[in-house]
Scaffold this motif. Structure first.
Motif, short mmCIF file in Angstrom:
data_model
loop_
_atom_site.label_atom_id
_atom_site.label_comp_id
_atom_site.label_asym_id
_atom_site.label_seq_id
_atom_site.Cartn_x
_atom_site.Cartn_y
_atom_site.Cartn_z
N THR A 27 124.83 45.89 35.82
CA THR A 27 125.64 45.71 37.02
C THR A 27 127.09 45.34 36.73
N TYR A 65 122.05 47.00 43.34
CA TYR A 65 121.50 45.67 43.06
C TYR A 65 122.59 44.61 43.05
N ARG A 66 122.23 43.45 43.60
CA ARG A 66 123.18 42.33 43.58
C ARG A 66 123.33 41.83 42.14
N ARG A 67 124.51 41.37 41.83
CA ARG A 67 124.78 40.88 40.48
C ARG A 67 124.23 39.47 40.29
N GLY A 68 123.82 39.18 39.08
CA GLY A 68 123.28 37.86 38.78
C GLY A 68 123.00 37.72 37.30
N ASP A 70 114.91 42.17 43.22
CA ASP A 70 116.02 42.31 44.15
C ASP A 70 115.61 41.88 45.56
N GLY A 117 115.88 38.34 46.12
CA GLY A 117 117.23 37.78 46.03
C GLY A 117 117.66 37.38 44.64
N GLY A 147 119.50 37.95 41.33
CA GLY A 147 120.62 38.80 40.90
C GLY A 147 120.38 39.38 39.53
N ARG A 167 121.56 41.26 35.91
CA ARG A 167 122.57 41.52 34.87
C ARG A 167 122.27 42.87 34.21
N GLU A 213 116.35 29.68 38.44
CA GLU A 213 117.71 29.95 38.92
C GLU A 213 118.36 28.71 39.51
#
Length: 745
Positions: A147, A163-166, A186, A189, A191, A193, A304
């Motif tokens: 990402t 996809y959301r970044r994390g 995803d 929730g 995130g 990498r 997290e």
């Protein structure tokens, strides 16, 4: 958190995951085809680097100039995506090497998963890659997502999701199921990498990529879906680096069959197998084992929050007695403690909570307290302040509407004021407590749908924190001086042996490592046996000695409790006859006459030199029920004294060793020394020793030591080589149904 560590020669994946330019070899102008999807997804997700489609069929694809060959590219790309038929892949890799491309991903199927011819083709690819210094992902893989710069280089619908970044890096040996895990993470929730599928691993392995992610500053959590490891011996080393870096490693190991152990002669091997040794490696190095999709999401959510408990003591605050019992059971079953609150905490709570509340732990405040949210918040803060509590679990039951919002406000306030882990189980439907849920999620308080899932996540946090503490303590502990073992003598004994060692021969091997055996002698006649018995003193045990009969009890070749010479003479003839009936062509070297050990606890200890993991040491409840009760634990060598103590305490049989029902404690220190000695033997003699069992190992009362009551040793037929234990890879099925062996170009 410690700075990430990197192993010598670790894979540097910067140009793989953040390429400045990508060649797509075999690119298609059909965006729905497998060979057309990687380019479509790269463009869809806004990849800002340069794309070089390569296919002599086209002048351009999607408005991007298409090149006739790799050699014709105007620049050297950082990464090549190879989407041509399997038979053409070696030539494409060679051309990539000549162009100086450093990384290649081979999507094509038709390699080792397709039989001998495919395996030969895969080996050819590996040789070419090594010659040119190309690092290859695959073949037979589904691609990857990174990402950071928007690299979505794969095929299939999951690569179309934004996809959301994390901080999660997910490495999967399965393409299809790996994508399912990606989508689930995803949805929860979490995130992302990196997401990388490894396929057949002709070159780069899953552990290579895990190791690289440990060194990646933007990766905070690593998850691995494992079908089998060719380089399993590295697992503990890589996992320890992840532990040192404070990057939790979650592993889902599938294909846990024990088929490979069925042909083994020893109990140690039969009680081991892939599943036991993987779990051993996980336990030794703080790897968090997951066994279901929900586990991966639940545990990732817990980590997290970036709060680890200082110990295993948890306070449960509940509005429902039933929910409190559920989470208490879930925690206690996994080694957490639910202790009473301190006297000072109780003194602060009693004046403010309703009289009908229960202040035992779990603390049941009941739903009535929510009529006054400030009281709930104050009570929660007082419990969080208790120095004897390391973590707080809150059971919100089905609290809804305005009451739920008030409760969420209180929880968020206390969460911000404390550094202790806090998690929440809440089972109201989302529309009934939408504002409360959104507040909890906005402040990143881990939220679970059930008390049991919340409890399991707490236990995982606690175990991981303990693994870090154990690792730190081990680094600060002075190495224990090992006993002076006769390594050369043991090596000479094994080198001169073929197949199994009889117990009499194995006694010499044990003696070389300081492991005591009962007083005994080898008899060839009844008269010899009687003379030895008189020298030792009755009662005695007698056993036929044959390298062809590893388990003498099953052959009727053992007699115990012999109290006089007449009984001994008859028993001598009887067990010889039984052995010959059991195996007519067995080589019989004599009968071992041995003192009978009484008033001891019978354990089993042993060594297995596993083809994937190398030497492993086992300890468990022994005797004839070893494989029935399976109360055993393993460690991969080397095993320290602290490790040996931990192994012993993991056994259900530990209560017997510790002095149950008024009996004296057993000699645990002598047992520890025996386990450590076996670990040293396993490492010293791994080229020669395949398996060794001591069953039973008699553990005498404290101060009197141990005696190896029976021993079986099996020599290596040849040098062991690592194997890939992926039994009939699921990837074969996936690829046959989602990718043709020949793609466009």
């Amino acid at each position: 958190m410690n700075l990430p560590t990197t192993s010598a020669g670790a894979l540097d994946i910067e140009r793989l995951v953040e390429p400045r330019s990508i060649a797509i070899i075999g690119a298609s102008n059909d965006p729905k085809s497998i060979s057309g999807q990687p380019m479509r997804f790269l463009m869809q997700h806004g990849y800002q680097g340069v794309l070089y489609p390569v296919n002599p069929k086209y002048a351009e694809i999607a408005g991007v100039t298409c090149h006739a060959s790799i050699a014709a590219l105007p620049d050297t790309p950082d990464l090549a995506l190879i989407l041509v038929a399997a038979r053409r892949v070696p030539d494409m890799l060679r051309q990539c090497g000549e162009k100086g491309i450093g990384f290649a991903i081979v999507y094509s199927s038709g390699f080792a998963e397709a039989g001998a011819a495919g395996a030969a083709l895969q080996e050819e690819c590996a040789v070419i890659a090594k010659a040119f210094g190309i690092r290859v992902i695959g073949p037979n893989c589904q691609g990857f997502v990174s990402t950071g710069v928007g690299v979505y280089a794969g095929f299939g619908a999951p690569f179309g999701v934004d996809y959301r970044r994390g901080g999660l890096s997910l490495i999967s040996q399965s393409g299809g199921f790996g994508c399912a895990l990606l989508l689930m993470a995803d949805e929860l929730g979490i995130g992302l990498r990196h997401f990388i599928t490894t396929g057949n691993e002709a070159d780069v392995s899953l552990l290579d990529l895990v190791d690289a992610c440990i060194a990646d500053p933007q990766t905070s959590l690593i998850a691995a879906y494992i079908e089998g490891l060719k380089d399993a011996r590295r697992l503990v080393d890589v996992a320890n680096r992840a532990l040192d870096a404070g990057k939790p490693l979650l592993a889902w190991k599938v294909g846990n069959t024990a088929d490979g152990a069925k042909a083994a002669a020893s109990h140690t091997a039969n009680l081991g197998g892939a599943s036991a040794l993987y779990r051993t490696a996980f336990r030794q190095s703080g790897v968090v084992e997951v066994t279901d999709v929900a586990d991966l999401g639940d545990y990732a959510k817990a980590f997290e929050a970036k709060r680890l408990p200082r110990g295993n003591r948890i306070a449960v605050v509940t509005l429902s007695g039933g929910a409190g019992i559920l989470i208490t059971d879930a925690c206690a079953e996994r080694g957490m403690s639910v202790p009473a609150l301190s006297a000072a905490t109780l003194a602060r709570l009693k004046p403010i909570v309703p009289a009908f509340a229960s202040l035992n732990n779990p603390v049941d405040l009941t739903a009535g307290i929510l009529a006054e949210p400030k009281i709930f918040a104050d009570a929660l803060q007082i419990i969080a302040d208790d120095p004897n509590i390391d973590a707080i679990a809150i059971m919100a039951a089905a609290a809804s509407g305005d009451v739920a919002l008030a409760m969420a406000t209180a929880i968020v306030r206390v969460y911000a004021a404390s550094d202790k882990p806090m998690m929440l189980a809440w089972n109201a439907r989302r529309e009934m407590a939408r504002e409360a849920y959104e507040m909890i999620e906005a402040h990143e308080v881990p939220l679970y749908a059930t008390p049991v899932r919340c409890g399991r996540a707490f236990a995982v946090l606690s175990d991981y924190a303990q693994a870090q503490r154990t690792r730190a303590a081990a680094r600060g502990t002075k190495a224990h001086a090992f006993a002076a073992y006769d390594v050369k003598g043991a090596h000479a004994l094994l080198a001169s042996s073929q197949g199994d060692l009889t117990e009499h021969a194995a006694q010499a091997l044990l003696g070389a490592y300081g492991i005591d055996t009962p007083e005994s002698g080898l008899a060839n006649t009844r008269d010899d046996a009687c003379a030895i018995a008189r020298s030792i003193g009755f009662p005695v045990v007698i056993k036929v000695q044959s390298p062809d009969i590893p388990h003498k009890t099953e052959a009727g070749a053992v007699r115990v409790g012999i109290n006089n010479a007449a009984t001994l003479a008859g028993a001598f003839d009887e067990i010889i006859a039984n052995a010959r009936r059991h195996l007519p062509h067995a080589r019989i070297e004599g009968v071992l006459v041995q003192e009978e050990i009484r008033d001891a606890i019978e354990l089993i200890v042993g060594v297995e030199n596993d083809a994937s993991f190398g030497p492993a040491v086992m300890c468990g409840l022994g005797g004839i029920y070893a494989e029935v009760l399976k109360d055993v634990t393993f460690r991969l060598a080397p095993v320290s004294h602290a490790d040996a103590h931990a192994m012993i305490r993991e056994l259900r049989a530990f209560a017997m060793l510790d002095g149950a029902r008024g009996k004296p404690p057993a000699d645990i220190e002598a047992l520890v020394e025996t386990i450590v000695a076996l670990s040293a033997m396993a490492l010293d003699q791994q080229a020669s020793l395949k398996e060794l069992d001591i069953n039973p190992l008699f553990v005498l009362p404290a101060g009197r030591g141990v005696r190896a009551g029976d021993a079986l040793a099996r020599c290596q037929p040849c040098a062991a080589t690592p194997i890939d234990d992926r039994h009939d890879r699921h990837e074969r099925h996936e690829r046959q149904h989602c990718a043709p062996a020949v793609v466009d170009g």
